[in-house]
Each structure stands twice: as structure tokens, then as C-alpha cells.
Design a protein around this motif. Structure first.
Motif, PDB file in Angstrom:
ATOM      1  N   LEU A  31       0.732  -1.257   0.158  1.00  0.00           N
ATOM      2  CA  LEU A  31      -0.141  -0.032   0.150  1.00  0.00           C
ATOM      3  C   LEU A  31       0.791   1.205  -0.012  1.00  0.00           C
ATOM      4  CD1 LEU A  31      -2.794  -0.918   2.827  1.00  0.00           C
ATOM      5  CD2 LEU A  31      -2.935  -1.042   0.124  1.00  0.00           C
ATOM      6  N   ALA A  32       0.530   2.181  -0.677  1.00  0.00           N
ATOM      7  CA  ALA A  32       0.986   3.706  -0.678  1.00  0.00           C
ATOM      8  C   ALA A  32       0.607   4.136   0.856  1.00  0.00           C
ATOM      9  CB  ALA A  32       0.598   4.378  -1.921  1.00  0.00           C
ATOM     10  N   GLU A  33       1.388   5.175   1.107  1.00  0.00           N
ATOM     11  CA  GLU A  33       1.171   5.574   2.519  1.00  0.00           C
ATOM     12  C   GLU A  33      -0.190   6.203   2.967  1.00  0.00           C
ATOM     13  OE1 GLU A  33       5.530   7.660   3.367  1.00  0.00           O
ATOM     14  OE2 GLU A  33       3.744   8.556   4.127  1.00  0.00           O
ATOM     15  N   HIS A  34      -0.756   6.954   1.706  1.00  0.00           N
ATOM     16  CA  HIS A  34      -1.912   7.446   1.807  1.00  0.00           C
ATOM     17  C   HIS A  34      -3.408   6.490   1.788  1.00  0.00           C
ATOM     18  CE1 HIS A  34      -1.885   7.060  -2.723  1.00  0.00           C
ATOM     19  NE2 HIS A  34      -3.171   7.079  -2.423  1.00  0.00           N
ATOM     20  N   GLU A  35      -2.907   5.289   1.127  1.00  0.00           N
ATOM     21  CA  GLU A  35      -3.917   4.342   1.109  1.00  0.00           C
ATOM     22  C   GLU A  35      -4.076   3.524   2.517  1.00  0.00           C
ATOM     23  OE1 GLU A  35      -3.925   2.661  -3.444  1.00  0.00           O
ATOM     24  OE2 GLU A  35      -1.976   2.200  -2.124  1.00  0.00           O
ATOM     25  N   ALA A  36      -2.668   3.265   3.156  1.00  0.00           N
ATOM     26  CA  ALA A  36      -2.785   2.752   4.392  1.00  0.00           C
ATOM     27  C   ALA A  36      -3.015   3.751   5.586  1.00  0.00           C
ATOM     28  CB  ALA A  36      -1.113   2.440   4.589  1.00  0.00           C
ATOM     29  N   ALA A  37      -3.036   4.907   5.251  1.00  0.00           N
ATOM     30  CA  ALA A  37      -3.567   6.004   6.277  1.00  0.00           C
ATOM     31  C   ALA A  37      -5.114   5.982   6.380  1.00  0.00           C
ATOM     32  CB  ALA A  37      -2.812   7.067   6.153  1.00  0.00           C
ATOM     33  N   ASP A  38      -5.610   6.061   4.955  1.00  0.00           N
ATOM     34  CA  ASP A  38      -6.877   6.082   4.877  1.00  0.00           C
ATOM     35  C   ASP A  38      -7.544   4.704   5.384  1.00  0.00           C
ATOM     36  OD1 ASP A  38      -6.844   8.563   3.730  1.00  0.00           O
ATOM     37  OD2 ASP A  38      -7.195   7.718   1.731  1.00  0.00           O
ATOM     38  N   ARG A  39      -7.084   3.743   5.292  1.00  0.00           N
ATOM     39  CA  ARG A  39      -7.488   2.402   5.785  1.00  0.00           C
ATOM     40  C   ARG A  39      -7.443   2.306   7.188  1.00  0.00           C
ATOM     41  NH1 ARG A  39      -5.342  -3.332   4.052  1.00  0.00           N
ATOM     42  NH2 ARG A  39      -5.956  -2.463   1.983  1.00  0.00           N
ATOM     43  N   VAL A  40      -6.535   3.029   8.075  1.00  0.00           N
ATOM     44  CA  VAL A  40      -6.469   3.064   9.417  1.00  0.00           C
ATOM     45  C   VAL A  40      -7.595   4.103   9.627  1.00  0.00           C
ATOM     46  CG1 VAL A  40      -4.763   4.145  11.291  1.00  0.00           C
ATOM     47  CG2 VAL A  40      -3.917   2.739   9.454  1.00  0.00           C
ATOM     48  N   LEU A  41      -7.749   5.323   9.235  1.00  0.00           N
ATOM     49  CA  LEU A  41      -8.696   6.219   9.461  1.00  0.00           C
ATOM     50  C   LEU A  41      -9.999   5.441   9.643  1.00  0.00           C
ATOM     51  CD1 LEU A  41      -9.547   9.119  10.598  1.00  0.00           C
ATOM     52  CD2 LEU A  41      -9.370   9.620   8.066  1.00  0.00           C
ATOM     53  N   THR A  42     -10.200   4.889   8.428  1.00  0.00           N
ATOM     54  CA  THR A  42     -11.703   4.361   8.375  1.00  0.00           C
ATOM     55  C   THR A  42     -12.086   3.435   9.422  1.00  0.00           C
ATOM     56  OG1 THR A  42     -11.655   4.790   5.937  1.00  0.00           O
ATOM     57  CG2 THR A  42     -13.491   3.250   6.636  1.00  0.00           C
ATOM     58  N   ALA A  43     -11.264   2.492   9.701  1.00  0.00           N
ATOM     59  CA  ALA A  43     -11.408   1.271  10.714  1.00  0.00           C
ATOM     60  C   ALA A  43     -11.511   2.006  12.140  1.00  0.00           C
ATOM     61  CB  ALA A  43     -10.029   0.276  10.541  1.00  0.00           C
ATOM     62  N   ALA A  44     -10.468   2.843  12.375  1.00  0.00           N
ATOM     63  CA  ALA A  44     -10.655   3.567  13.795  1.00  0.00           C
ATOM     64  C   ALA A  44     -11.635   4.104  14.027  1.00  0.00           C
ATOM     65  CB  ALA A  44      -9.492   4.330  13.936  1.00  0.00           C
ATOM     66  N   LEU A  45     -12.413   4.994  12.990  1.00  0.00           N
ATOM     67  CA  LEU A  45     -13.560   5.778  13.172  1.00  0.00           C
ATOM     68  C   LEU A  45     -14.678   4.929  13.392  1.00  0.00           C
ATOM     69  CD1 LEU A  45     -13.178   8.979  10.949  1.00  0.00           C
ATOM     70  CD2 LEU A  45     -12.921   8.744  13.538  1.00  0.00           C
ATOM     71  N   ARG A  46     -14.841   3.711  12.584  1.00  0.00           N
ATOM     72  CA  ARG A  46     -15.711   2.772  12.664  1.00  0.00           C
ATOM     73  C   ARG A  46     -15.874   2.373  14.372  1.00  0.00           C
ATOM     74  NH1 ARG A  46     -15.101  -2.905  11.647  1.00  0.00           N
ATOM     75  NH2 ARG A  46     -13.295  -2.175  10.193  1.00  0.00           N
TER      76      ARG A  46
END
Length: 434
Positions: A31-46
Motif C-alpha cells: 500500500l502507498a502511505e495515503h492508502e494505508a493511512a486512509d484504511r487506518v482512519l476508516t477502521a478507527a472511526l468505525r
């Protein structure tokens, strides 16, 4: 992030160091950094939205020990919501926003909150911060704000005095300025406090303790307002040295699989960045966070133990999960939000696995580098060079002279002995063994 560290009922403090048994991330692909960060943000907020009730002090205290500042987790949640709100990620009508603000209003309306506020003790800055965040997010408490200003003017607890730790004074100044309070006249301006802090005074990454590392990350949070403002120490050299120290500490947290510090340092790295760029270390860092997400979306802290969770059921299991995951999940969401302001290019080549902090693993790594560096391809030598300084720091921090010697051999094989961190490591080794 902004409250005293306090861990779950069945584990040591939230900042406990992860050892060899620390979490092993699942592969997150390239994953590119922004893709990994977006995945983290989506999961964490859920996960946070699904567990928002547990941020209430009374819910926490049903199964977990009462915290010195009862609404501590709730204060951290409001801090996250402020940044989400600032970056346009959370709308004013979002359920998470309204639920968190409802919980905070209920918390500050309790008699115990006002009694704690009026005590004017070491927890006064957190009371003030919670009132300020509520006001900033549209739920002002005018009577309590008046109390806050009166206590601040009187320097209740002598918290602004020069003999108090600089981080505490910086924290108070940051909360007061952000909340538009008038600070005591003898409390220096924020910029002056930044220059007195650990972040500006050339910290020795080889010997920083975990608590000192947390202190450093918090200075960066406050000095940049979580990535909104540039870091200004009055010297480009001091800022550059802080960036280098952050790089080394980021690698240390990767090797130790400490997701909590990893998230805080990734936030610092984004806050200190001056332009679009990517590095192997930050790419691995974000991939590690993304690969460590539990199926429910949480990110486990260093004190989370799946075997302990497996032995619990019902509310006790839910309490243990929240107590050992909420802080790391919240700070990871913060880091991912700040990361979105700094788009960077995808990593052009696959990134090698990051070494583990286990001494046996590091000796194997050192032997491989020492014996094969001369014939290794340039990209691999470059990757090893990125990993070297953090591994030297681990050996120095654990006072392992033999491991440090082995790693210095690897530094020689990579032609890096004249650089600052290996040179400093060699000085320590000589002092220990002479």
C-alpha cells in the motif's frame, strides 16, 4: 495524547513497552502511505463510533479502575473530533460528533467535575481543556468557563511558575491559548516554552526513555497544533535535528512493535514535514498500522493481550478491549487525519521487512549485514542503512554492550561509522567496556 497516561484494569500503564510478544502485523500488501493511512482512519472511526459509550466516565468505571481525571478518554475523543472537524472529515450532524458532545456535556455537569475543577490541582489544565473544547465545538459552558478563567488568573496550583516542568507549562499555555483564555502574566509565550522543551534541546535518541519520547511527541503536537502550524524553534538546525530524532524513534517503535508510539511518531513526522515526500520508514510505519487493525477496527496498545481477552466474556471483555485499545486507536485516527494534509508519492519499490527488537533477531540482522553488505545491491544497502540507527538506539537503551558491538560492525560494513548516531553509539560502547 492530552491527558495523563493511564492503562486498563488488568495491565500496566498505557505506555508499557511491547516486548518480543508484541503484535505481529498482518501483511497489508504494498500500500502507498495515503492508502494505508486512509484504511487506518476508516477502521478507527468505525470502532470508535461503535464503542463511544465507553468513553463516558461512569461506563468506564463499571469494570475499569477510576482514573485520576475521570473524563480522560472523553477528552481525547473531543480532541480527535476537533481535528476531524477542522479537516472537514466529520460533519456537524455526524452521529459520532453529537454523541461525544452529549457525553462531554453530561460529564461536566456533574458535581464531581466542578469540584475537581475548583480544586485547582495538577488536573486543572485538563478540566480547562475539556471546557474549551466543548465551547469550540459548539457546546459552551459559560459558568464553568468563568471559573476556569478565575483559577487561571489566580495561578491555582502554581502551575505557571518557572519551577514547574516545562512540558506542564507548555501544555497549560497551549490549552489556554487554544481556548482563548488569558494566561497568567508570568507564564511565557508558547514559542519561548517550545525552545526550553525536550524537543528543542538536542535530545539523545540513543538514550531517550519511553516517557521522554512521549514528552517529545506531545511538544510537537502542541507546538504545531497537531500539524496545522510549522515547527519554529528559531533555528533551522534545531528543527532539522528534531526531524532526525523523530526518524530514529520511529524506527525504534517499529522494531518494538509499539503501535501506540508508532502512531504518535507518525503524527509527528507528518507535522514536521515541509513538503511532499516519502521514506521507506514512514511507508513501513503506515503499512504496519494498517496491517495491525483488528477485525473490529481497533488498534491494540502495547498492553493488549489477546489471551487475556479470550478468557473474558460480556461486559468484562468489552471493557478490557476498550481499555487496551482506545488510546492507540484514537491517536492512530489523529495521525491518519493529519497525514491527509500531506499527500505523498507511492513507494516505488517493495519495502523489506523491519527487524524485530528481539536481541537474537538483531544479532542475525547484524551478521547478515556485516557479511553481505559489500556485495549487496544498492537498494538493499540503503534499506539496511535506514534501519541501522534505530537498532543502535535499541541496543543503547537496553544497555546491551555485546549487541551494540555487533551493530557497530554492521555500521562499518555500511560505511556509516562517521555519521552522528553510529559515532555516538561507539562512544557509549567504549565508555561501557573500557
Amino acid at each position: 495524547m492530552t491527558t495523563p497516561q493511564s492503562g486498563p484494569a488488568t495491565a500496566p500503564t498505557q505506555s508499557g513497552t511491547a516486548g518480543p510478544a508484541g503484535p505481529t502485523p498482518r501483511p497489508a500488501g504494498q500500500l502507498a502511505e495515503h492508502e494505508a493511512a486512509d484504511r487506518v482512519l476508516t477502521a478507527a472511526l468505525r470502532w470508535i463510533e461503535a464503542h463511544v459509550e465507553w468513553f463516558a466516565p461512569e461506563r468506564w468505571e463499571q469494570h475499569l479502575p477510576r482514573r485520576p481525571f475521570r473524563p480522560g478518554p472523553l477528552l481525547e475523543l473531543l480532541g480527535l473530533i476537533r481535528i476531524l472537524d477542522r479537516e472537514g472529515i466529520l460533519s456537524e450532524t455526524a452521529p459520532l460528533r453529537s454523541k461525544a458532545l452529549d457525553l462531554a456535556e453530561r460529564a461536566v455537569s456533574e458535581e464531581s467535575f466542578e469540584a475537581g475543577l475548583r480544586a485547582g490541582d495538577d488536573f486543572f489544565p485538563y478540566h480547562l481543556n475539556l471546557i474549551a473544547l466543548l465551547e469550540r465545538l459548539g457546546r459552551p459552558c459559560r459558568s464553568l468557563r468563568t471559573v476556569c478563567q478565575a483559577l487561571l488568573t489566580a495561578d491555582a496550583g502554581s502551575l505557571a511558575r518557572p519551577y514547574k516542568p516545562v512540558l506542564n507549562r507548555l501544555e497549560l499555555r497551549y490549552f489556554a491559548d487554544r481556548g482563548a483564555f488569558t494566561a497568567p502574566a508570568h507564564l511565557p509565550e508558547a514559542r519561548a516554552l517550545h525552545r526550553e522543551s525536550i524537543a528543542a534541546l538536542a535530545p539523545d535518541a540513543l538514550q531517550l526513555t519511553e516517557s521522554e519520547t512521549y514528552a517529545l511527541t506531545h511538544v510537537v503536537f502542541y507546538a504545531t497544533d497537531f500539524g496545522r502550524n510549522p515547527m519554529e524553534f528559531g533555528s533551522d538546525g534545531a528543527t532539522a535535528q528534531l526531524s532526525e530524532t523523530t526518524r530514529v524513534l520511529l524506527g525504534v517503535s517499529l522494531a518494538r512493535r509499539n503501535l501506540d508510539l508508532l502512531a504518535e511518531l507518525l503524527l509527528c513526522e507528518s507535522a514536521l514535514a515541509t513538503g511532499p515526500r516519502t521514506t521507506p520508514m514512514t511507508t513501513v510505519g503506515w503499512s504496519t498500522l494498517a496491517g495491525s487493525i483488528r477485525p473490529d477496527g481497533a488498534l491494540p496498545s502495547p498492553v493488549h493481550r489477546p489471551d487475556v481477552l479470550a478468557g473474558l466474556t460480556g461486559d468484562k471483555a468489552a471493557a478490557y478491549l476498550f481499555g487496551t485499545c482506545y488510546h492507540t486507536t484514537t491517536v492512530a485516527a489523529l495521525a491518519a487525519t493529519v497525514r491527509r494534509k500531506h499527500p505523498r508519492a507511492p513507494a516505488p519499490v517493495p519495502i523489506p521487512a523491519w527487524p524485530h527488537a528481539d536481541p537474537a533477531h538483531l544479532r542475525t540482522w547484524s551478521h547478515k549485514v556485516t557479511t553481505t553488505a559489500a556485495s549487496a545491491p544498492a537498494p538493499l544497502r540503503s534499506a539496511w542503512a535506514d534501519q541501522l540507527d534505530p537498532l543502535l538506539a535499541i541496543a543503547a537503551q537496553t544497555r546491551d554492550a555485546n549487541l551494540l558491538k555487533d551493530l557497530l560492525h554492521a555500521a562499518a560494513a555500511l560505511d556509516r561509522t562517521a555519521l552522528p548516531v553510529p559515532r555516538r553509539a561507539a562512544e557509549l560502547h567504549t565508555a561501557w567496556t573500557s
